[in-house]
Design an enzyme around this catalytic site. Structure first.
Site, short mmCIF file in Angstrom:
data_model
loop_
_atom_site.label_atom_id
_atom_site.label_comp_id
_atom_site.label_asym_id
_atom_site.label_seq_id
_atom_site.Cartn_x
_atom_site.Cartn_y
_atom_site.Cartn_z
N LYS A 191 0.80 -1.30 0.04
CA LYS A 191 -0.13 -0.04 -0.09
C LYS A 191 0.81 1.33 0.12
O LYS A 191 2.06 1.36 0.15
CB LYS A 191 -1.01 -0.07 1.31
CG LYS A 191 -1.94 -1.28 1.18
CD LYS A 191 -2.96 -1.17 2.35
CE LYS A 191 -3.79 -2.17 2.35
NZ LYS A 191 -5.03 -2.17 3.52
N ASN B 22 -2.22 0.10 6.71
CA ASN B 22 -1.77 -1.01 7.46
C ASN B 22 -0.58 -1.95 6.21
O ASN B 22 -0.70 -3.18 6.40
CB ASN B 22 -2.79 -1.89 7.94
CG ASN B 22 -3.91 -2.37 6.97
OD1 ASN B 22 -3.78 -2.11 5.76
ND2 ASN B 22 -4.79 -2.98 7.33
N HIS C 38 -2.33 -5.69 1.64
CA HIS C 38 -3.47 -6.22 1.34
C HIS C 38 -3.13 -7.65 1.08
O HIS C 38 -2.14 -7.79 0.19
CB HIS C 38 -4.17 -5.42 0.16
CG HIS C 38 -5.31 -6.50 -0.30
ND1 HIS C 38 -6.58 -6.50 0.29
CD2 HIS C 38 -5.45 -7.25 -1.24
CE1 HIS C 38 -7.34 -7.52 -0.37
NE2 HIS C 38 -6.71 -7.99 -1.26
P1 DAT Z 1 -7.98 -6.78 5.72
O1 DAT Z 1 -7.15 -5.86 4.74
O2 DAT Z 1 -7.18 -7.51 6.66
O3 DAT Z 1 -8.65 -7.77 4.79
P2 DAT Z 1 -10.64 -5.68 5.85
O4 DAT Z 1 -11.00 -6.56 4.52
O5 DAT Z 1 -11.46 -5.95 6.99
O6 DAT Z 1 -9.11 -6.03 6.51
O7 DAT Z 1 -10.57 -4.12 5.58
C1 DAT Z 1 -10.11 -3.76 4.47
C2 DAT Z 1 -9.21 -2.30 4.95
O8 DAT Z 1 -9.95 -1.50 5.11
C3 DAT Z 1 -7.96 -2.59 5.89
O9 DAT Z 1 -6.95 -3.31 5.27
C4 DAT Z 1 -7.75 -1.26 6.31
C5 DAT Z 1 -9.39 -0.52 6.28
N1 DAT Z 1 -9.89 -0.70 7.53
C6 DAT Z 1 -10.47 -1.65 7.87
N2 DAT Z 1 -11.09 -1.49 9.17
C7 DAT Z 1 -10.73 -0.19 9.43
C8 DAT Z 1 -11.20 0.70 10.31
N3 DAT Z 1 -11.86 0.05 11.61
N4 DAT Z 1 -10.73 2.03 10.20
C9 DAT Z 1 -10.19 2.48 9.20
N5 DAT Z 1 -9.84 1.48 8.21
C10 DAT Z 1 -10.14 0.49 8.18
MG MG Z 2 -10.08 -7.99 3.26
#
Ligand code: DAT
Ligand code: MG
Length: 140
Positions: free
Chosen positions: A11, A114, A117
């Site tokens: 990212k 973070n 992905h």
């Molecule tokens: P992952 O990337 O671990 O699969 P996800 O699919 O639940 O997680 O969410 C996609 C992305 O969205 C994640 O990498 C960062 C952002 N995100 C998720 N939860 C968030 C939150 N509570 N506040 C801000 N950004 C968030």
């Molecule tokens: Mg995800």
């Protein structure tokens, strides 16, 4: 378990801090092979489509703004059990909850930014890879 492929994105917080090689070293050390890789600037439309599943979530706008804020590196990773393996190597979505030694624990500063992905299922991996790669750009 047969050899499998997953889709990865380094990212904008990773490219901005010059961490492409450091993150790739963790990926390769885990035994995943980088069989496709390209540095791109995601468009708003690409980011909205990619994260469509989250479009009703309160952080969707912030997520699209972040993913288009700088270059990203899109990747195809290959290995035994690659989807689950990469999720393990990445660590929990929130770096504060990620295990020691994971990419997010080591490099990430917040849940929104973070670093990586990774696909969450083999079916999604296929769809995500197809969104960014032609077959001829993946060399296993
Ligand atoms: P992952 O990337 O671990 O699969 P996800 O699919 O639940 O997680 O969410 C996609 C992305 O969205 C994640 O990498 C960062 C952002 N995100 C998720 N939860 C968030 C939150 N509570 N506040 C801000 N950004 C968030
Ligand atoms: Mg995800």
């Amino acid at each position: 378990m047969a050899t499998e492929r997953t889709f990865s994105i380094l990212k904008p917080d990773a490219t901005k801090r010059n961490l492409t090689g450091a993150v790739n070293a963790v990926i390769e050390k885990a035994g995943l092979r980088i069989v496709g890789q390209r540095r791109i600037q995601m468009s708003q439309a690409q980011a909205e489509k990619f994260y469509e599943i989250h479009k009703e979530r309160p952080f969707f706008g912030e997520l699209v703004t972040f993913m288009t804020s700088g270059p990203v590196v899109v990747q195809v990773l290959e290995g035994e059990n690659a989807v689950a393996k990469y999720r393990e190597v990445m660590g929990a979505t929130n770096p504060a909850q990620a295990a020691e030694g994971t990419i997010r624990k080591t490099f990430s500063e917040s849940v929104g930014e973070n670093t990586v992905h990774g696909s969450d299922s083999a079916d999604n991996a296929k769809m995500e890879i197809a969104q960014f790669f032609q077959d001829s750009d993946i060399v296993g």
